[in-house]
Each structure stands twice: as C-alpha cells, then as structure tokens.
Design a protein around this motif. Structure first.
Motif, PDB file in Angstrom:
ATOM      1  N   LYS A  19      21.078 -36.797  45.838  1.00  0.00           N
ATOM      2  CA  LYS A  19      21.344 -38.177  46.235  1.00  0.00           C
ATOM      3  C   LYS A  19      20.725 -39.045  45.147  1.00  0.00           C
ATOM      4  O   LYS A  19      19.555 -39.409  45.215  1.00  0.00           O
ATOM      5  N   TYR A  35      27.085 -42.560  43.338  1.00  0.00           N
ATOM      6  CA  TYR A  35      27.738 -43.514  44.221  1.00  0.00           C
ATOM      7  C   TYR A  35      28.367 -44.634  43.393  1.00  0.00           C
ATOM      8  O   TYR A  35      29.467 -45.096  43.685  1.00  0.00           O
ATOM      9  N   ARG A  77      34.340 -36.622  41.387  1.00  0.00           N
ATOM     10  CA  ARG A  77      33.005 -37.084  41.773  1.00  0.00           C
ATOM     11  C   ARG A  77      31.919 -36.359  40.994  1.00  0.00           C
ATOM     12  O   ARG A  77      30.949 -36.963  40.556  1.00  0.00           O
ATOM     13  N   ARG A 111      14.836 -32.223  50.623  1.00  0.00           N
ATOM     14  CA  ARG A 111      16.016 -32.499  49.802  1.00  0.00           C
ATOM     15  C   ARG A 111      15.710 -33.566  48.757  1.00  0.00           C
ATOM     16  O   ARG A 111      16.226 -33.507  47.638  1.00  0.00           O
ATOM     17  N   GLY A 171      24.360 -31.349  53.112  1.00  0.00           N
ATOM     18  CA  GLY A 171      24.132 -32.296  54.208  1.00  0.00           C
ATOM     19  C   GLY A 171      23.345 -31.665  55.353  1.00  0.00           C
ATOM     20  O   GLY A 171      23.569 -30.511  55.729  1.00  0.00           O
ATOM     21  N   ILE A 172      22.458 -32.450  55.918  1.00  0.00           N
ATOM     22  CA  ILE A 172      21.657 -31.978  57.046  1.00  0.00           C
ATOM     23  C   ILE A 172      22.517 -31.951  58.308  1.00  0.00           C
ATOM     24  O   ILE A 172      22.387 -31.066  59.142  1.00  0.00           O
ATOM     25  N   THR A 173      23.451 -32.876  58.411  1.00  0.00           N
ATOM     26  CA  THR A 173      24.393 -32.832  59.535  1.00  0.00           C
ATOM     27  C   THR A 173      25.313 -31.615  59.377  1.00  0.00           C
ATOM     28  O   THR A 173      25.598 -30.924  60.359  1.00  0.00           O
ATOM     29  N   GLY A 194      32.982 -39.379  50.455  1.00  0.00           N
ATOM     30  CA  GLY A 194      31.984 -40.217  49.786  1.00  0.00           C
ATOM     31  C   GLY A 194      30.544 -39.989  50.212  1.00  0.00           C
ATOM     32  O   GLY A 194      29.660 -39.823  49.382  1.00  0.00           O
ATOM     33  N   SER A 195      30.304 -39.977  51.510  1.00  0.00           N
ATOM     34  CA  SER A 195      28.943 -39.700  51.975  1.00  0.00           C
ATOM     35  C   SER A 195      28.970 -38.791  53.200  1.00  0.00           C
ATOM     36  O   SER A 195      28.122 -38.883  54.080  1.00  0.00           O
ATOM     37  N   THR A 253      24.777 -38.412  58.349  1.00  0.00           N
ATOM     38  CA  THR A 253      23.796 -39.088  59.204  1.00  0.00           C
ATOM     39  C   THR A 253      24.356 -40.354  59.857  1.00  0.00           C
ATOM     40  O   THR A 253      24.081 -40.628  61.023  1.00  0.00           O
ATOM     41  N   GLU A 298      34.065 -32.925  49.039  1.00  0.00           N
ATOM     42  CA  GLU A 298      33.499 -33.660  50.171  1.00  0.00           C
ATOM     43  C   GLU A 298      34.001 -35.098  50.142  1.00  0.00           C
ATOM     44  O   GLU A 298      34.689 -35.518  49.220  1.00  0.00           O
ATOM     45  N   LEU A 332      26.904 -32.203  48.221  1.00  0.00           N
ATOM     46  CA  LEU A 332      25.607 -32.425  48.838  1.00  0.00           C
ATOM     47  C   LEU A 332      25.377 -31.458  50.007  1.00  0.00           C
ATOM     48  O   LEU A 332      26.274 -31.218  50.797  1.00  0.00           O
TER      49      LEU A 332
HETATM   50  C1  LIG Z   1      24.156 -38.145  52.399  1.00  0.00           C
HETATM   51  C2  LIG Z   1      25.430 -37.481  52.013  1.00  0.00           C
HETATM   52  C3  LIG Z   1      26.062 -36.543  52.858  1.00  0.00           C
HETATM   53  C4  LIG Z   1      25.597 -36.270  54.269  1.00  0.00           C
HETATM   54  O1  LIG Z   1      24.315 -35.763  54.347  1.00  0.00           O
HETATM   55  P1  LIG Z   1      23.512 -35.836  55.710  1.00  0.00           P
HETATM   56  O2  LIG Z   1      22.214 -35.187  55.382  1.00  0.00           O
HETATM   57  O3  LIG Z   1      24.288 -35.080  56.715  1.00  0.00           O
HETATM   58  O4  LIG Z   1      23.386 -37.276  56.062  1.00  0.00           O
HETATM   59  C5  LIG Z   1      27.184 -35.878  52.385  1.00  0.00           C
HETATM   60  N1  LIG Z   1      27.681 -36.141  51.156  1.00  0.00           N
HETATM   61  C6  LIG Z   1      27.111 -37.036  50.333  1.00  0.00           C
HETATM   62  C7  LIG Z   1      27.702 -37.259  48.994  1.00  0.00           C
HETATM   63  C8  LIG Z   1      25.986 -37.743  50.734  1.00  0.00           C
HETATM   64  O5  LIG Z   1      25.431 -38.651  49.933  1.00  0.00           O
END
Ligand SMILES: *Cc1c(COP(=O)(O)O)cnc(C)c1O
Length: 362
Positions: free
Chosen positions: A198, A203, A188, A94, A260-262, A236-237, A304, A234, A258
């Motif tokens: 990322k 951010y 966003r 990623r 996301g890996i989760t 913020g993170s 994460t 989504e 994003l």
């Molecule tokens: C890092 C992030 C995620 C979650 O990603 P993971 O790989 O699951 O940690 C989701 N949205 C945003 C905007 C992120 O920066």
C-alpha cells in the motif's frame, strides 16, 4: 524503540459532524498519533496530539519521490459493549511488508496496536454506534528528510488519524452490486514492482483509468496482468472472487496484487463453511466462458471499506456480462452478514478475529 507515549489532549473538542451524512474520510477526530524517525534514535517521540496540520519542508522527500506507505482498518462499537478492532496486527504486519519494499524502517506491530488502542481510548466518543457505521483508521508513514536527491530518506514520520465513516450499504439486506470496467490498455502493477504494497504511487497511477471507467458509466476498474493482459489481478482497492459452478476462485497472491485482510478472512471463512476455494490464476476468458456456459454464479470484491461488494456487471471490451441478474448472490450476502456481524459483535467470533479495547487502558 521508544515505548512511552506522551499525551497532549485538547481541552475542548471539535463539534462532531452529522453521523447520518458521513461521506468517506471527510471528518477527523480530535487527536492523532505521531512518531518520528531518524538514524541516530530510530523511532522516537511517540505522542498523541491534537489533530492538526503539519509543518513540512517543501523539499521533504515524500513530496517528490513518493516514499510512503499506508494502511486502512476500522474500529467498531461492539454489540456486547465497548469498542473492538478486526485483526489489527495484520495491518501493522502488512505495513512492515510495504515498508520493507519501499525501504522505510519497520515498526514493532505490537507497539502500534497498543498506540492505536490508546488513541482510540482518548477519542472513544467519536466511534459511531449506529448499524454499519465505524471509525476508519489510517496509519501511514512518509519520508520527511529535506533533500532533492533520489535516495532512501533518513527521516520519517508515522501518523495514525481517525475518521468516522457511514455505512456502505443502507441496509445489509440491500447490498447494491457495483459495475466494473475491465481495463485492457493500462496496467496497475507487475511482479517485481510494488503492487503488493500500500504505497501512494500505486493509487496515483490508477486515477486516470478510474476516471475513464466512471465516464463510461462504471463504478470501478478491474486490472489484468501487465504481461499478457489476460489474467485477472484485482480491483482498485479490493481483491476479487468468482463463484463458478459451485466453486470459489480468487487470483493467487503473485507479488503484484495486495494481500487483503478481507480476502484472507473470506478464504478462511469459506473453508470453515466447507467450500472449495482455489487461489490460482484465472483469465478473463475463463470468466467469459463460464458466463456463456451459465456457470458464472457470483462475483464479489473484498476490502475493508465495503467488506463484500457484489459485482453486478462486468464490462470487457465490447461485451457486458450481467452476473446473477445484477443481484447480490447468496454467498456474497452470507459473507457480508457474517464478517460484518463478527466485526460488530453481533455474531460469534468463531475464528478469533476481534480485539477488544480495554476500557482501563491509558
Ligand atoms: C487495501 C487494498 C485491498 C483490500 O485490502 P483489505 O486488507 O481487505 O482492506 C485490496 N487491493 C488493494 C489494491 C488495496 O489497496
């Protein structure tokens, strides 16, 4: 690609912080991984050095135009002994996807997984052992070329730094739901921009709204699509999931959110358990209607940091939707329990996600 990593170890390490009072990303270990890039040599001078401040030219392009990418993953002390990582190759793949969009040169993901393992081996005493604690890993790349013209840099620095972090929840059976403010003015990202990466600017652009949400009494911001301000993107993170009338829905990867890996792990695990998971557009009106109909059963974020973050309250314009009585729902709980169990070796790694650190390395 330079495949030798030189190692300069500290002679006396830092005093470790109190692991019962770790706030997120505040303390750093003794070492870091560093590698440089220039046009003649490509990536070169891979090294593990003491953790220390950088000396940078004030005109470094990163400071002015934000050309940078980062990643976030964790290392865990395994219940079976040793240290393990969770799907680390996905993070480095990623990072290359982010880098491609930001015009930053790519790096061999296998080399970086290997470099990370060497770094972790050196700082292995910093990996927490208590339930819920972990070592947060932050790889990042910045444009270091000294120049004030807006252009892709010809010099970069890649670093990996490590930070012991505390447990997100005091106890896994006491996951506390977060409250979320649905933003209806600012956006966003949008398809075509850099929302799927990322990169620092995403951010920076969100902070004003995060502050507004906090002032209104909410923990985090949920973003809507930039064009119609209607479809859910989504947090913020974190990515976001809805359980409506027995089915699971999450916004599809549309170029502005994003990957996301989760998120990916949650989808795989839910399908493995036999749930119907839909990756599609979902509007805030659909969520509101499901709530009116009594069918909005659970909402949770994935990322994460928290793994699963149940959402208890959702504020949209004048309304506040209370979800599942502001309690953690069973699917959120099972996902948290299983994924965090796999990450720490407490549960069988049915989907082959963990990568052990071999003690003989380095
Ligand atoms: C890092 C992030 C995620 C979650 O990603 P993971 O790989 O699951 O940690 C989701 N949205 C945003 C905007 C992120 O920066």
């Amino acid at each position: 690609m330079e495949h030798d990593i030189t190692i300069k170890q500290v002679t006396t390490g830092k005093t470790k912080p109190d692991y019962n009072h770790l706030s997120f990303g505040k303390y750093f270990t003794d070492h870091m991984f560093v590698m440089d890039y220039n046009e003649e040599d490509g990536w070169f001078d891979a090294r593990i050095t003491p953790y220390e401040p950088l000396l940078m030219d004030p005109s470094s392009l990163m400071f002015h135009y934000g050309q940078s990418v980062f990643e976030g993953l964790k290392a865990y002390t395994s219940k079976k002994g040793g240290i393990q990582l969770f799907r680390p190759e996905k993070n480095f793949n990623r990072m290359n996807i982010s880098s491609d969009r930001m015009n930053i040169p790519e790096v061999d993901p296998d080399f970086l997984v290997d470099a990370l393992k060497k770094l972790l081996h050196i700082d292995r005493d910093w990996v927490p052992v208590e339930e819920g604690q972990s070592l947060y890993i932050r790889p990042f790349i910045i444009a270091t070329e000294p120049a004030l013209s807006v252009k892709p840099a010809s010099q970069y620095k890649l670093m990996i730094i490590l930070s012991p972090v505390g447990s997100y929840y005091a106890q896994s059976d006491q996951m506390s739901p977060v409250s979320i403010y649905v933003e209806d003015e600012y956006v966003r990202s949008v398809r075509g921009l850099v929302g799927f990466t990322k990169t620092a600017g995403n951010y920076a652009a969100s902070l004003k709204v995060q502050k507004k949400a906090e002032e209104l009494g909410y923990d985090q911001v949920l973003w809507l699509d930039a064009i119609e301000k209607k479809y859910i993107e989504e947090v913020g993170s974190m990515n976001i999931f809805f359980k409506i009338n027995g089915e699971i829905i999450t916004p599809a990867l549309n170029g502005s959110i994003l990957d996301g890996i989760t998120r990916d792990s949650v989808i795989e695990l839910l399908r493995h358990w036999g749930w119907n998971v839909h990756e599609r557009r979902i509007s805030i009106d659909e969520v509101k209607q499901a709530h009116v109909d009594g069918e909005l059963e659970e909402v949770f974020g994935t990322g994460t940091a928290a793994v699963i973050s149940p959402v208890g309250r959702l504020k949209w314009k004048d309304e506040e939707l209370v979800i599942n009585g502001n309690q953690t729902g069973p699917v959120s709980y099972d996902l948290y329990d299983t994924i965090s169990g796999i990450q720490t070796g407490a549960k069988e790694d049915v989907l082959g996600w963990t990568v052990p650190l071999q003690e003989q390395e380095t």
